[in-house]
Design a protein around this motif. Structure first.
Motif, PDB file in Angstrom:
ATOM      1  N   LEU A 143       2.699  -0.662   1.959  1.00  0.00           N
ATOM      2  CA  LEU A 143       2.894   0.786   1.901  1.00  0.00           C
ATOM      3  C   LEU A 143       3.056   1.412   3.283  1.00  0.00           C
ATOM      4  O   LEU A 143       3.860   2.332   3.453  1.00  0.00           O
ATOM      5  N   VAL A 144       2.312   0.946   4.259  1.00  0.00           N
ATOM      6  CA  VAL A 144       2.324   1.553   5.588  1.00  0.00           C
ATOM      7  C   VAL A 144       3.731   1.558   6.181  1.00  0.00           C
ATOM      8  O   VAL A 144       4.104   2.481   6.889  1.00  0.00           O
TER       9      VAL A 144
ATOM     10  N   GLN B 177      -5.600   0.040  -2.051  1.00  0.00           N
ATOM     11  CA  GLN B 177      -4.501  -0.225  -1.129  1.00  0.00           C
ATOM     12  C   GLN B 177      -3.888   1.080  -0.616  1.00  0.00           C
ATOM     13  O   GLN B 177      -3.581   1.220   0.571  1.00  0.00           O
ATOM     14  N   THR B 178      -3.743   2.028  -1.500  1.00  0.00           N
ATOM     15  CA  THR B 178      -3.142   3.309  -1.137  1.00  0.00           C
ATOM     16  C   THR B 178      -4.064   4.093  -0.208  1.00  0.00           C
ATOM     17  O   THR B 178      -3.613   4.665   0.790  1.00  0.00           O
TER      18      THR B 178
ATOM     19  N   ALA C 296      -3.922   2.506   3.218  1.00  0.00           N
ATOM     20  CA  ALA C 296      -2.632   2.800   3.864  1.00  0.00           C
ATOM     21  C   ALA C 296      -2.592   4.247   4.353  1.00  0.00           C
ATOM     22  O   ALA C 296      -2.117   4.518   5.469  1.00  0.00           O
TER      23      ALA C 296
ATOM     24  N   TRP D  91       5.273   7.716  -2.534  1.00  0.00           N
ATOM     25  CA  TRP D  91       4.815   6.470  -3.141  1.00  0.00           C
ATOM     26  C   TRP D  91       4.463   6.736  -4.595  1.00  0.00           C
ATOM     27  O   TRP D  91       3.892   7.780  -4.925  1.00  0.00           O
TER      28      TRP D  91
END
Length: 173
Positions: free
Chosen positions: A2-3, A21-22, A25, A135
């Motif tokens: 994501l980054v 994860q989000t 990020a 996203w």
């Protein structure tokens, strides 16, 4: 993953850590000051979970939950916080009323299948909000019909896909 992405669809089975994860990020990007403000749009039932995950995994970020009347929320949008978290229902009202005033560096939509109907007010509202990074997260299959996936991609990267395309074309993209 994501980054390094200005648009991304994170479609994975439920329970594999899309939220964590989000959050991580977002912390990386916001702490590096690559971006300054993020908006997370999620079903109302998941608002508390998102706040909890930010508290656990990104305690240095200033996070606020959108609450109150439309007027109350209008004031919250102006706060100098890293992350605002709101529900699809709140954003549907706010984005349609004040879309030109809403500007975020990053917008995350959780349970992205909520915008699979491109003609719904919810999909329109999400697409109206100005953003640099988009996203979408989903633990639900998104390819029931090609139109479902196209609507999500219209949020992520407007103009990339269009209605009326063949399934083979979607797989190539």
């Amino acid at each position: 993953f994501l980054v390094r992405r200005s648009s991304a669809l994170l479609a994975d089975e439920m329970g594999l850590g899309k939220t964590v994860q989000t959050v991580v990020a977002l912390e990386i990007l916001l702490q590096r000051r690559d971006y300054h403000r993020a908006l997370v749009i999620t079903p109302a039932s998941l608002l508390s979970n998102w706040v909890k995950e930010f508290t656990t995994w990104a305690p240095n970020l200033v996070v606020r939950r959108l609450q109150g009347s439309a007027e109350d929320r209008s004031a919250l949008y102006d706060l100098p916080v890293h992350v605002l978290i709101g529900s699809y229902e709140q954003l549907r009202i706010d984005a349609i009323k004040m879309h030109s005033a809403l500007r975020f560096d990053i917008i995350v939509i959780d349970e992205a299948q909520r915008i699979k109907n491109a003609n719904s007010e919810t999909a329109l509202a999400c697409k109206l909000i100005s953003r640099t990074v988009a996203w979408a997260l989903t633990g639900t299959p998104v390819e029931n019909q090609p139109q479902d996936l196209i609507s999500i991609f219209q949020f992520l990267k407007p103009g990339l896909l269009r209605f009326g395309v063949e399934r083979q074309y979607l797989h190539k993209k």
